[in-house]
Structures are given as C-alpha cells and as structure tokens.
Design an enzyme around this catalytic site. Structure first.
Site, PDB file in Angstrom:
ATOM      1  N   GLY A 192      12.094  52.596 -42.853  1.00 30.50           N
ATOM      2  CA  GLY A 192      10.632  51.671 -42.884  1.00 30.50           C
ATOM      3  C   GLY A 192      10.669  50.962 -44.316  1.00 30.50           C
ATOM      4  O   GLY A 192      11.656  51.135 -45.341  1.00 30.50           O
ATOM      5  N   MET A 193       9.685  50.381 -44.579  1.00 29.34           N
ATOM      6  CA  MET A 193       9.598  49.382 -45.854  1.00 29.34           C
ATOM      7  C   MET A 193       9.754  50.338 -47.234  1.00 29.34           C
ATOM      8  O   MET A 193      10.638  50.059 -47.966  1.00 29.34           O
ATOM      9  CB  MET A 193       8.205  48.926 -45.881  1.00 29.34           C
ATOM     10  CG  MET A 193       8.088  47.805 -47.132  1.00 29.34           C
ATOM     11  SD  MET A 193       6.236  47.431 -47.141  1.00 29.34           S
ATOM     12  CE  MET A 193       6.050  46.535 -45.686  1.00 29.34           C
ATOM     13  N   ASP A 248      14.386  63.304 -36.542  1.00 28.50           N
ATOM     14  CA  ASP A 248      13.073  63.672 -36.142  1.00 28.50           C
ATOM     15  C   ASP A 248      12.517  64.627 -36.823  1.00 28.50           C
ATOM     16  O   ASP A 248      12.814  65.870 -36.616  1.00 28.50           O
ATOM     17  CB  ASP A 248      13.064  63.649 -34.569  1.00 28.50           C
ATOM     18  CG  ASP A 248      11.660  63.841 -34.093  1.00 28.50           C
ATOM     19  OD1 ASP A 248      10.654  63.973 -34.875  1.00 28.50           O
ATOM     20  OD2 ASP A 248      11.613  64.061 -32.742  1.00 28.50           O
ATOM     21  N   ALA A 274       6.461  58.690 -40.909  1.00 31.90           N
ATOM     22  CA  ALA A 274       4.948  58.648 -40.773  1.00 31.90           C
ATOM     23  C   ALA A 274       4.727  57.773 -39.317  1.00 31.90           C
ATOM     24  O   ALA A 274       5.327  56.992 -38.883  1.00 31.90           O
ATOM     25  CB  ALA A 274       4.039  57.956 -41.705  1.00 31.90           C
ATOM     26  N   TYR A 275       3.730  58.150 -38.697  1.00 35.20           N
ATOM     27  CA  TYR A 275       2.917  57.318 -37.749  1.00 35.20           C
ATOM     28  C   TYR A 275       1.977  56.507 -38.182  1.00 35.20           C
ATOM     29  O   TYR A 275       0.898  57.180 -38.664  1.00 35.20           O
ATOM     30  CB  TYR A 275       2.409  58.329 -36.445  1.00 35.20           C
ATOM     31  CG  TYR A 275       1.997  57.665 -35.398  1.00 35.20           C
ATOM     32  CD1 TYR A 275       2.212  57.938 -34.144  1.00 35.20           C
ATOM     33  CD2 TYR A 275       0.493  56.999 -35.579  1.00 35.20           C
ATOM     34  CE1 TYR A 275       1.569  57.265 -33.116  1.00 35.20           C
ATOM     35  CE2 TYR A 275      -0.140  56.574 -34.393  1.00 35.20           C
ATOM     36  CZ  TYR A 275       0.639  56.427 -33.281  1.00 35.20           C
ATOM     37  OH  TYR A 275       0.015  56.051 -32.205  1.00 35.20           O
ATOM     38  N   TYR A 290      -6.073  58.247 -37.744  1.00 34.74           N
ATOM     39  CA  TYR A 290      -4.866  58.253 -38.735  1.00 34.74           C
ATOM     40  C   TYR A 290      -5.286  59.128 -40.095  1.00 34.74           C
ATOM     41  O   TYR A 290      -4.370  59.782 -40.349  1.00 34.74           O
ATOM     42  CB  TYR A 290      -4.633  56.953 -38.849  1.00 34.74           C
ATOM     43  CG  TYR A 290      -3.633  56.379 -40.037  1.00 34.74           C
ATOM     44  CD1 TYR A 290      -2.217  56.785 -39.927  1.00 34.74           C
ATOM     45  CD2 TYR A 290      -4.121  55.970 -41.288  1.00 34.74           C
ATOM     46  CE1 TYR A 290      -1.266  56.329 -40.885  1.00 34.74           C
ATOM     47  CE2 TYR A 290      -3.097  55.648 -42.220  1.00 34.74           C
ATOM     48  CZ  TYR A 290      -1.796  56.145 -42.192  1.00 34.74           C
ATOM     49  OH  TYR A 290      -0.811  55.593 -43.122  1.00 34.74           O
ATOM     50  N   LYS A 302      -3.222  62.389 -41.560  1.00 36.12           N
ATOM     51  CA  LYS A 302      -2.430  62.117 -42.412  1.00 36.12           C
ATOM     52  C   LYS A 302      -3.044  63.088 -43.604  1.00 36.12           C
ATOM     53  O   LYS A 302      -2.382  64.028 -44.541  1.00 36.12           O
ATOM     54  CB  LYS A 302      -2.805  60.764 -43.333  1.00 36.12           C
ATOM     55  CG  LYS A 302      -1.705  59.468 -42.664  1.00 36.12           C
ATOM     56  CD  LYS A 302      -0.243  59.807 -42.602  1.00 36.12           C
ATOM     57  CE  LYS A 302       0.076  59.680 -44.116  1.00 36.12           C
ATOM     58  NZ  LYS A 302       1.822  59.871 -44.186  1.00 36.12           N
TER      59      LYS A 302
END
Length: 288
Positions: A10-11, A36, A60-61, A126, A130
């Site tokens: 990811g970023m 995973d 993360a989702y 979300y 978190k």
C-alpha cells in the site's frame, strides 16, 4: 534493528519501507499476498523467518463505504489481525507500531484538533473496526506498542484525492469540491518518517501523524491547482449533500500533535509545505 512492515504494497507501507531503506535499516516489507495478518500460522512463520525487532503494521481494510455492509470482514483485518500481530510481538519481545485513523472520532461537534487522549466515538463501521485494532494492540502490548493515527493521506504511489485533482485539472474546466469537511492533508512520506523516528525510541501509546494546520477538501483542491500553475478559481465549493455516501464523513477531524514533543520528537510539518514538495513528484510519476 530488524524491521518488518506489513501491508507493504500500500501507499504508506511502500513509503515506510523506502524511508527505512534510505536510513540504512534492515527492513523486510510484506504485502497482503505474502502475509495475511489474520492467519495465526502465517504470522508465526513471518516472525520465525524474519525475527524482527520492530513491526510496523500498515495492513488494513480501508474501503470505508464497503465496510458498512461488510463489517465482519473489516473487523477481521482491522481488529483481529492487529491482535494476532501484537500477541506475536509480546511472545517474541518485539516492538509494534500500528497505523490507525481519524475515523475513530465522530467529527461531529468539534472545532479544535482532537488530542491524543480524547475519547474515541466512531460513527462508521470502518471507524469501529479500526478502534478495535487500537484497543487490541494497546491491551496486548501496553508498554511496547505505539498507535499512529493518520488521515487524508496522499502519496506518490497509489490513488488519492490529490492525484485525482491533478487528473481533473487537466480534463475539466471546473471542479466542484466539498467545503464543509475539515481535516489535515498528509503526505504518506512524512508519516513514514515519523514512524521511523518513533521506532528508534521506546515511546509508546497514541500518536497523531497528520499534516499540521487544517483545510477543507475545497481548500486543498485550490492549493493543488495553484501549485500546478492552474487558476484556483476553477475549483468551486459545494457541500456534503452533493456527494452522499454509505459511510458518513467526519465534518471535522483535525488531530493534535502534543505527544511528539513529549517524546522528544519533531511533530509533523505544515501540510502546505509537504504538498509543495510532494506535488512535483506525483505529477512526474503520473507522466511516466
């Protein structure tokens, strides 16, 4: 030290690996294909293979709207996964830095930045998932874990609001952008640098890694246009009712940065300074 970065595809994960490599650190980045974090055996294999001293969890989702109808899956990634990582860290004597979000706050009635110790009150699935991850990490590793909340991320790699504005500037005469949501534009490379600084200390607890100052999405879009040499007046203000989404967006989600100074570390810089440095790099990457 040996560093292990999860969610390295990811970023923020990408930038964190790059920042650590640039500092000469021994770092391994694992994306969601190679690790995973919701699978206990996979987590244990990663610890056995790489024997980290510090783990940075960027996995993360992040599909905010999808989480409203897929909360169980989001909770598995955002809540259960961090708990597994924290337990493995506790078993191996490893430090954990866990990335979280401004969505743990409601963003409804506040007009000044949220301090790190402000009681969370998420309004979205979300945000709830978190927050579950934050609490799991801090419970499993009360003296060796740091939670780093960030928001409004953009970067050279990956999709972001800033990149979208660059694209729209080239294609449209005018762009309508929401002016009733305020937060802190944040360059992912700056967050990566704060994570690297934090990992070299024993500081623990909650930290906020967002650009200093604040802006609305409309003000951010105007600054992108200005820095790109375009007329900022081509950006027109609108309100949130024009862009209805399944998950409500915080009206105000600026975060305070007091914990950095308390830990003897530099707080994040002003968001405009970061954007002026990042935008040429983003435009260069987009042109390739």
């Amino acid at each position: 030290m040996r560093w292990l970065v999860t969610g390295a595809g990811g970023m923020l994960g990408h930038d964190t690996v790059r920042e650590l490599l640039d500092r000469g650190e021994d770092v391994t980045g694992l994306d969601r294909v190679t690790l995973d974090i919701t699978e206990p055996d996979a987590v244990q294999r990663a610890f056995d293979a790489h024997r980290p001293d510090v783990v940075v969890n960027c996995a993360a989702y992040t599909a905010v709207d999808d989480a409203e109808t897929d909360e169980a899956r989001a909770l598995r990634v955002n809540g259960d996964g961090p708990r597994l990582l924290a337990r493995a860290c506790a078993a191996h004597g490893v430090r954990l830095i866990h990335v979280s979000t401004d969505y743990v706050f409601s963003g409804e009635t506040r007009a000044t930045p949220y301090p790190e110790d402000h009681p969370p009150a998420p309004r979205t699935a979300y945000g709830r998932t978190k927050l579950a991850g934050e609490r799991a990490v801090l419970a499993e590793l009360p003296g060796a874990a740091a939670v780093v909340r960030t928001a409004w991320l953009y970067g050279v790699h990956g999709r972001s609001f800033v990149r979208t504005m660059v694209e729209l500037e080239a294609r449209r005469d005018t762009v309508d952008v929401v002016d009733d949501q305020r937060g802190q534009p944040t360059w992912s490379a700056d967050v990566a640098a704060r994570i690297a600084d934090l990992g070299a200390t024993t500081a623990h607890g909650v930290f906020h890694a967002t650009g200093s100052g604040e802006a609305s999405w409309y003000e951010l879009a105007r600054e992108v246009f200005r820095l790109a040499g375009a007329d900022p007046d081509r950006v027109r203000p609108t309100d949130s009712r024009s862009f209805t989404r399944p998950a409500p967006r915080p009206a105000y989600s600026a975060l305070g940065h007091a914990r950095w100074r308390e830990a003897g570390l530099a707080p994040p810089r002003d968001w405009r300074s970061a954007l002026s440095e990042a935008l040429p790099l983003i435009r260069k990457e987009m042109s390739q």
